[in-house]
Design a protein around this motif. Sequence first.
Motif, mmCIF file in Angstrom:
data_model
loop_
_atom_site.group_PDB
_atom_site.id
_atom_site.type_symbol
_atom_site.label_atom_id
_atom_site.label_comp_id
_atom_site.label_asym_id
_atom_site.label_seq_id
_atom_site.Cartn_x
_atom_site.Cartn_y
_atom_site.Cartn_z
ATOM 1 N N ASP A 16 0.932 -1.123 -0.042
ATOM 2 C CA ASP A 16 -0.061 0.019 -0.257
ATOM 3 C C ASP A 16 0.890 1.170 -0.101
ATOM 4 N N LYS A 17 0.373 2.469 0.011
ATOM 5 C CA LYS A 17 1.267 3.698 -0.089
ATOM 6 C C LYS A 17 2.236 3.747 0.949
ATOM 7 N N ASN A 18 1.764 3.284 2.293
ATOM 8 C CA ASN A 18 2.870 3.408 3.306
ATOM 9 C C ASN A 18 4.022 2.400 3.178
ATOM 10 N N GLN A 19 3.608 1.103 2.511
ATOM 11 C CA GLN A 19 4.914 0.249 2.499
ATOM 12 C C GLN A 19 5.653 0.737 1.094
ATOM 13 N N ILE A 20 5.002 1.178 0.373
ATOM 14 C CA ILE A 20 5.774 1.654 -0.955
ATOM 15 C C ILE A 20 6.604 2.529 -0.689
ATOM 16 N N ASN A 21 6.328 3.602 0.029
ATOM 17 C CA ASN A 21 7.114 4.838 0.531
ATOM 18 C C ASN A 21 8.305 4.225 1.220
ATOM 19 N N GLU A 22 8.101 3.296 2.209
ATOM 20 C CA GLU A 22 9.133 2.500 2.962
ATOM 21 C C GLU A 22 10.162 1.906 2.009
ATOM 22 N N ILE A 23 9.851 1.307 1.009
ATOM 23 C CA ILE A 23 10.502 0.401 0.094
ATOM 24 C C ILE A 23 11.411 1.435 -0.640
ATOM 25 N N ILE A 24 10.635 2.380 -1.193
ATOM 26 C CA ILE A 24 11.595 3.347 -2.231
ATOM 27 C C ILE A 24 12.318 4.069 -1.215
ATOM 28 N N ASN A 25 11.868 4.536 0.013
ATOM 29 C CA ASN A 25 13.085 5.262 0.763
ATOM 30 C C ASN A 25 14.412 4.350 1.061
ATOM 31 N N ASN A 26 14.124 3.121 1.262
ATOM 32 C CA ASN A 26 15.277 2.140 1.569
ATOM 33 C C ASN A 26 15.959 2.107 0.361
ATOM 34 N N LEU A 27 15.514 1.857 -1.003
ATOM 35 C CA LEU A 27 16.162 2.129 -2.202
ATOM 36 C C LEU A 27 17.055 3.188 -2.497
ATOM 37 N N LYS A 28 16.462 4.356 -2.032
ATOM 38 C CA LYS A 28 17.103 5.658 -2.317
ATOM 39 C C LYS A 28 18.399 5.742 -1.371
ATOM 40 N N LYS A 29 18.188 5.278 -0.010
ATOM 41 C CA LYS A 29 19.310 5.106 0.679
ATOM 42 C C LYS A 29 20.395 4.461 0.339
ATOM 43 N N GLY A 30 20.046 3.145 -0.203
ATOM 44 C CA GLY A 30 20.748 2.157 -0.660
ATOM 45 C C GLY A 30 22.259 1.994 0.090
ATOM 46 N N PRO A 31 23.182 2.213 -0.331
ATOM 47 C CA PRO A 31 23.727 2.609 -1.768
ATOM 48 C C PRO A 31 23.438 1.568 -2.842
ATOM 49 N N LEU A 32 23.107 1.736 -4.112
ATOM 50 C CA LEU A 32 22.878 0.728 -5.022
ATOM 51 C C LEU A 32 24.253 0.788 -6.186
ATOM 52 N N ASP A 33 24.563 -0.260 -6.302
ATOM 53 C CA ASP A 33 25.863 -0.691 -7.391
ATOM 54 C C ASP A 33 25.387 0.112 -8.658
ATOM 55 N N PRO A 34 26.210 1.153 -8.811
ATOM 56 C CA PRO A 34 25.663 1.855 -10.131
ATOM 57 C C PRO A 34 25.968 0.987 -11.530
ATOM 58 N N ASN A 35 26.408 -0.211 -11.478
ATOM 59 C CA ASN A 35 26.603 -1.116 -12.711
ATOM 60 C C ASN A 35 25.371 -1.950 -12.786
ATOM 61 N N VAL A 36 24.565 -1.732 -11.795
ATOM 62 C CA VAL A 36 23.438 -2.656 -11.953
ATOM 63 C C VAL A 36 22.165 -1.934 -12.365
ATOM 64 N N GLU A 37 21.326 -2.635 -13.432
ATOM 65 C CA GLU A 37 20.102 -2.140 -14.047
ATOM 66 C C GLU A 37 18.955 -2.524 -12.869
ATOM 67 N N VAL A 38 18.318 -1.568 -12.246
ATOM 68 C CA VAL A 38 17.311 -1.950 -11.285
ATOM 69 C C VAL A 38 16.061 -1.708 -11.857
ATOM 70 N N ILE A 39 14.986 -2.791 -11.785
ATOM 71 C CA ILE A 39 13.812 -2.534 -12.325
ATOM 72 C C ILE A 39 12.588 -3.033 -11.112
ATOM 73 N N ILE A 40 11.768 -2.097 -10.972
ATOM 74 C CA ILE A 40 10.826 -2.736 -9.809
ATOM 75 C C ILE A 40 9.374 -2.882 -10.586
ATOM 76 N N GLY A 41 8.797 -4.350 -10.342
ATOM 77 C CA GLY A 41 7.445 -4.396 -10.916
ATOM 78 C C GLY A 41 6.324 -4.114 -9.891
ATOM 79 N N VAL A 42 5.431 -3.458 -10.285
ATOM 80 C CA VAL A 42 4.693 -2.535 -9.170
ATOM 81 C C VAL A 42 3.281 -3.066 -9.664
ATOM 82 N N PRO A 43 2.255 -3.157 -8.738
ATOM 83 C CA PRO A 43 0.728 -3.216 -8.963
ATOM 84 C C PRO A 43 0.324 -2.197 -10.164
ATOM 85 N N ALA A 44 -0.475 -2.576 -10.997
ATOM 86 C CA ALA A 44 -0.868 -1.515 -11.944
ATOM 87 C C ALA A 44 -1.574 -0.129 -11.288
#
Length: 248
Positions: A16-44
């Motif tokens: 739901d929106k609360n969980q989505i915000n948590e997931i996205i904030n976690n990904l923003k904090k990362g840090p994510l390997d810049p050499n990896v392409e990241v794709i998230i499959g989201v409910p329509a």
Amino acid sequence: MGRKFVVGGNWKMNGDKNQINEIINNLKKGPLDPNVEVIIGVPAIYLSYVQSIVPDNINVAAQNCWKVAKGAFTGEISPAMIKDVGASWVILGHSERRTIFGEKDDLIAEKVAHALESGLKVIACIGETLEERESGKTEEVVFRQTKALLPAIGNNWDKVVLAYEPVWAIGTGKTASPAQAQEVHASLRNWLAKNASQEVADSVRIQYGGSVTGSSCKELGACPDIDGFLVGGASLKPEFVEIINATS
């Protein structure tokens, strides 16, 4: 040829929106390997919302779409709609679509063809059930499913990622051993060399999907023919960052 590691997170019918915000904030904090392409499959229903808050280094995918641009198809969404809200990918042929919703190889191929024609990139899923694996039919099933995709993909292999997901290892906590997964990926690449072209076989990225976790990802990611992961449940958790960074 260097293939860029690609990690997809398939949220399935979760969030739901609360969980989505948590997931996205976690990904923003990362840090994510810049050499990896990241794709998230989201409910329509959340595609537009996620697209509006996601950072630039993460791509958004729909989890399914229909095979035409518009019309009397209640409950479906089209590639044109997915593009209209800014998302650039779609997941097609997931084992749950095949087993629960009865989607056959030819329908999945039609969907893939239309999505590519419409300008979307595609994660195309293939994989065998436990019964098929125990009957020694893994390669037969995986090759049959891939064969159906060949005419649909045509010359658009640069816009396609294949996701090999043994159905028996999805949501069960069972994972194919790195050796089992590598064996199927290598066989599939050999098959593509013979049935598509050597160039396609060398360049196409093949993800592994099947209960990938923070603890299993490094060993799987080190296999020469595994070019990433399609992650289910773990993509909803903080360990998704660890999985994205499996090869760093």
